[in-house]
Design a protein around this motif. Structure first.
Motif, mmCIF file in Angstrom:
data_model
loop_
_atom_site.group_PDB
_atom_site.id
_atom_site.type_symbol
_atom_site.label_atom_id
_atom_site.label_comp_id
_atom_site.label_asym_id
_atom_site.label_seq_id
_atom_site.Cartn_x
_atom_site.Cartn_y
_atom_site.Cartn_z
ATOM 1 N N HIS A 23 1.052 -1.030 0.063
ATOM 2 C CA HIS A 23 -0.004 -0.056 0.068
ATOM 3 C C HIS A 23 0.818 1.280 -0.158
ATOM 4 C CE1 HIS A 23 -3.826 1.730 0.231
ATOM 5 N NE2 HIS A 23 -3.912 2.159 1.523
ATOM 6 N N PRO A 24 1.588 1.488 -0.939
ATOM 7 C CA PRO A 24 2.470 2.540 -1.233
ATOM 8 C C PRO A 24 1.836 3.766 -1.238
ATOM 9 C CG PRO A 24 2.585 1.576 -3.299
ATOM 10 C CD PRO A 24 1.551 0.717 -2.283
ATOM 11 N N SER A 25 2.554 5.065 -1.079
ATOM 12 C CA SER A 25 1.680 6.452 -0.890
ATOM 13 C C SER A 25 2.851 7.341 -1.292
ATOM 14 C CB SER A 25 1.264 6.544 0.306
ATOM 15 O OG SER A 25 2.137 6.634 1.321
ATOM 16 N N TYR A 26 2.447 8.706 -1.330
ATOM 17 C CA TYR A 26 3.305 9.820 -1.445
ATOM 18 C C TYR A 26 4.219 9.685 0.202
ATOM 19 C CZ TYR A 26 0.965 12.002 -5.230
ATOM 20 O OH TYR A 26 0.549 12.151 -6.459
ATOM 21 N N PRO A 27 5.549 9.796 0.114
ATOM 22 C CA PRO A 27 5.916 9.925 1.358
ATOM 23 C C PRO A 27 5.617 11.319 2.191
ATOM 24 C CG PRO A 27 7.686 10.675 -0.230
ATOM 25 C CD PRO A 27 6.194 10.124 -1.167
ATOM 26 N N ASP A 28 4.832 10.952 3.300
ATOM 27 C CA ASP A 28 3.838 12.237 3.548
ATOM 28 C C ASP A 28 3.331 11.508 4.978
ATOM 29 O OD1 ASP A 28 2.799 14.476 4.561
ATOM 30 O OD2 ASP A 28 0.989 14.161 3.091
ATOM 31 N N ARG A 29 4.040 11.194 6.086
ATOM 32 C CA ARG A 29 3.573 10.902 7.232
ATOM 33 C C ARG A 29 3.008 11.928 8.108
ATOM 34 N NH1 ARG A 29 5.909 6.141 9.903
ATOM 35 N NH2 ARG A 29 6.999 4.964 8.307
ATOM 36 N N ALA A 30 3.317 12.945 7.932
ATOM 37 C CA ALA A 30 2.449 14.045 8.708
ATOM 38 C C ALA A 30 1.219 14.239 8.212
ATOM 39 C CB ALA A 30 3.240 15.544 8.414
ATOM 40 N N GLY A 31 0.825 14.131 6.844
ATOM 41 C CA GLY A 31 -0.444 14.117 6.163
ATOM 42 C C GLY A 31 -0.990 12.927 5.778
ATOM 43 N N PHE A 32 -0.419 11.739 6.435
ATOM 44 C CA PHE A 32 -0.975 10.395 6.429
ATOM 45 C C PHE A 32 -1.105 10.081 4.840
ATOM 46 C CE2 PHE A 32 -4.184 6.834 6.873
ATOM 47 C CZ PHE A 32 -3.235 6.029 7.704
ATOM 48 N N GLY A 33 -0.326 10.821 4.038
ATOM 49 C CA GLY A 33 -0.639 10.336 2.404
ATOM 50 C C GLY A 33 -1.880 10.655 1.638
ATOM 51 N N ARG A 34 -2.359 11.642 2.380
ATOM 52 C CA ARG A 34 -3.645 12.378 2.017
ATOM 53 C C ARG A 34 -3.518 13.679 1.311
ATOM 54 N NH1 ARG A 34 -7.545 9.737 6.638
ATOM 55 N NH2 ARG A 34 -7.686 7.615 5.424
ATOM 56 N N ARG A 35 -2.212 14.075 1.148
ATOM 57 C CA ARG A 35 -1.881 15.390 0.343
ATOM 58 C C ARG A 35 -1.053 15.067 -0.901
ATOM 59 N NH1 ARG A 35 0.645 18.528 5.714
ATOM 60 N NH2 ARG A 35 2.106 16.803 5.334
ATOM 61 N N ARG A 36 -1.723 15.700 -1.977
ATOM 62 C CA ARG A 36 -1.140 15.751 -2.963
ATOM 63 C C ARG A 36 0.679 16.175 -3.073
ATOM 64 N NH1 ARG A 36 -2.697 16.878 -9.456
ATOM 65 N NH2 ARG A 36 -1.132 15.609 -10.402
ATOM 66 N N LEU A 37 1.500 15.566 -3.561
ATOM 67 C CA LEU A 37 2.813 16.006 -3.507
ATOM 68 C C LEU A 37 3.241 16.056 -5.231
ATOM 69 C CD1 LEU A 37 5.044 13.799 -1.003
ATOM 70 C CD2 LEU A 37 3.611 16.089 -0.694
ATOM 71 N N ALA A 38 3.650 17.338 -5.225
ATOM 72 C CA ALA A 38 3.973 17.689 -6.788
ATOM 73 C C ALA A 38 5.583 16.871 -7.001
ATOM 74 C CB ALA A 38 4.092 19.122 -7.153
ATOM 75 N N ALA A 39 5.371 16.020 -7.893
ATOM 76 C CA ALA A 39 6.582 14.997 -8.459
ATOM 77 C C ALA A 39 6.765 14.781 -9.856
ATOM 78 C CB ALA A 39 6.771 14.032 -7.480
ATOM 79 N N PRO A 40 7.877 14.700 -10.442
ATOM 80 C CA PRO A 40 8.005 14.137 -11.553
ATOM 81 C C PRO A 40 7.517 12.590 -11.740
ATOM 82 C CG PRO A 40 10.171 14.489 -10.973
ATOM 83 C CD PRO A 40 9.180 14.974 -9.882
ATOM 84 N N PRO A 41 7.208 12.086 -12.844
ATOM 85 C CA PRO A 41 6.821 10.771 -12.935
ATOM 86 C C PRO A 41 7.969 10.048 -12.261
ATOM 87 C CG PRO A 41 6.086 11.698 -14.831
ATOM 88 C CD PRO A 41 6.655 12.750 -14.180
ATOM 89 N N GLU A 42 9.199 10.016 -12.641
ATOM 90 C CA GLU A 42 10.193 9.079 -12.189
ATOM 91 C C GLU A 42 10.243 9.148 -10.771
ATOM 92 O OE1 GLU A 42 12.101 13.062 -13.952
ATOM 93 O OE2 GLU A 42 10.482 11.815 -14.441
ATOM 94 N N GLU A 43 10.197 10.067 -10.067
ATOM 95 C CA GLU A 43 10.056 10.200 -8.757
ATOM 96 C C GLU A 43 9.048 9.343 -8.019
ATOM 97 O OE1 GLU A 43 11.996 12.110 -4.943
ATOM 98 O OE2 GLU A 43 12.663 11.443 -7.152
ATOM 99 N N ILE A 44 7.858 9.429 -8.783
ATOM 100 C CA ILE A 44 6.706 8.641 -8.186
ATOM 101 C C ILE A 44 7.027 7.143 -8.397
ATOM 102 C CG2 ILE A 44 4.407 8.210 -8.634
ATOM 103 C CD1 ILE A 44 3.895 11.213 -9.332
ATOM 104 N N THR A 45 7.598 6.735 -9.384
ATOM 105 C CA THR A 45 7.974 5.469 -9.749
ATOM 106 C C THR A 45 8.834 4.988 -8.684
ATOM 107 O OG1 THR A 45 7.706 5.666 -12.117
ATOM 108 C CG2 THR A 45 9.168 4.023 -11.330
#
Length: 235
Positions: free
Chosen positions: A55-77
């Motif tokens: 269950h991967p997510s944006y690396p955002d523990r403070a927001g419990f992964g419920r905030r969008r993080l702007a990142a290029p596709p290669e970073e998301i990959t």
């Protein structure tokens, strides 16, 4: 028979859920989770014969992964691949194999609507193991991207969330977006399982899915799962 799944390993009491689900997506460090919680969740899956997935997510523990993080596709990959690989390695140490990958929170929603994000998620999964199925919102960009890449995909619907007539989920910020009443969730699950229309915001919607989700962070989640399990097997 449509299956029931839950997201686990997120700091909630999961034991009571396990008898009612067939598939579990385990938090693997992005929004929640560490070596101990992952091991515990994997052992629970093994004990109950539940298919385990990442269950991967944006690396955002403070927001419990419920905030969008702007990142290029290669970073998301990279995020998806690293988190999935972490859980896969933990599973291997226990003699277990993962079955699927399902993004969490904002990453799930972004991959549902944005083809670039969907493609990045699928690439991350494929880098770890092309045998892993991708779980995504029914009819979404993520499901399409997985199938286009030659990966298995599962269309997912939600028994404990309200929908818009477009088939998109009502934002959690909207009052009533989460269905907390077990009987109401069971009724929606039965409608989803039988292909019936849902009473959605802005009209009615019919959704075709292979797996239904119950969120472990919903109050009395096990009661919701139990009510749905009974309704589906009675129906």
């Amino acid at each position: 028979m449509i299956e029931l799944n839950a997201d686990i390993g997120e700091g909630h009491e999961d034991d009571a859920l396990m008898p009612y689900i067939a598939r579990a997506s385990i938090a693997c460090g992005g929004h929640f989770g560490d070596a101990g919680s992952m091991r515990t969740a994997l052992l629970r899956c093994a004990e109950y014969g539940v298919a385990a997935g990442a269950h991967p997510s944006y690396p955002d523990r403070a927001g419990f992964g419920r905030r969008r993080l702007a990142a290029p596709p290669e970073e998301i990959t990279r995020w998806v691949a690293e988190q999935t690989e972490t859980l896969a390695e933990a599973a291997a140490r226990l003699g277990l194999v993962l079955a699927h990958v399902k993004p969490h929170g904002a990453l799930y929603n972004d991959a549902a609507a944005d083809a670039a994000v969907a493609g990045a998620v699928v690439e991350g999964v494929a880098r770890v193991d092309r045998r892993l199925a991708v779980v995504g919102l029914a009819g979404s960009q993520l499901v399409s991207a997985a199938l286009a890449a030659g990966l298995a995909a599962l269309n997912e619907a939600f028994a404990d969330r309200r929908y818009y007539a477009s088939g998109r989920l009502v934002s959690r910020k909207t009052l009533g977006a989460v269905i907390a009443d077990p009987d109401a969730a069971a009724a929606q699950a039965l409608a989803l399982a039988t292909g019936g229309p849902l009473d959605a915001e802005g009209g009615a919607v019919t959704i075709t899915a292979e797996t239904l989700c119950v969120h472990s962070d919903t109050a009395d989640a096990f009661k919701i799962a139990r009510a749905i399990h009974r309704a589906l097997h009675r129906g």
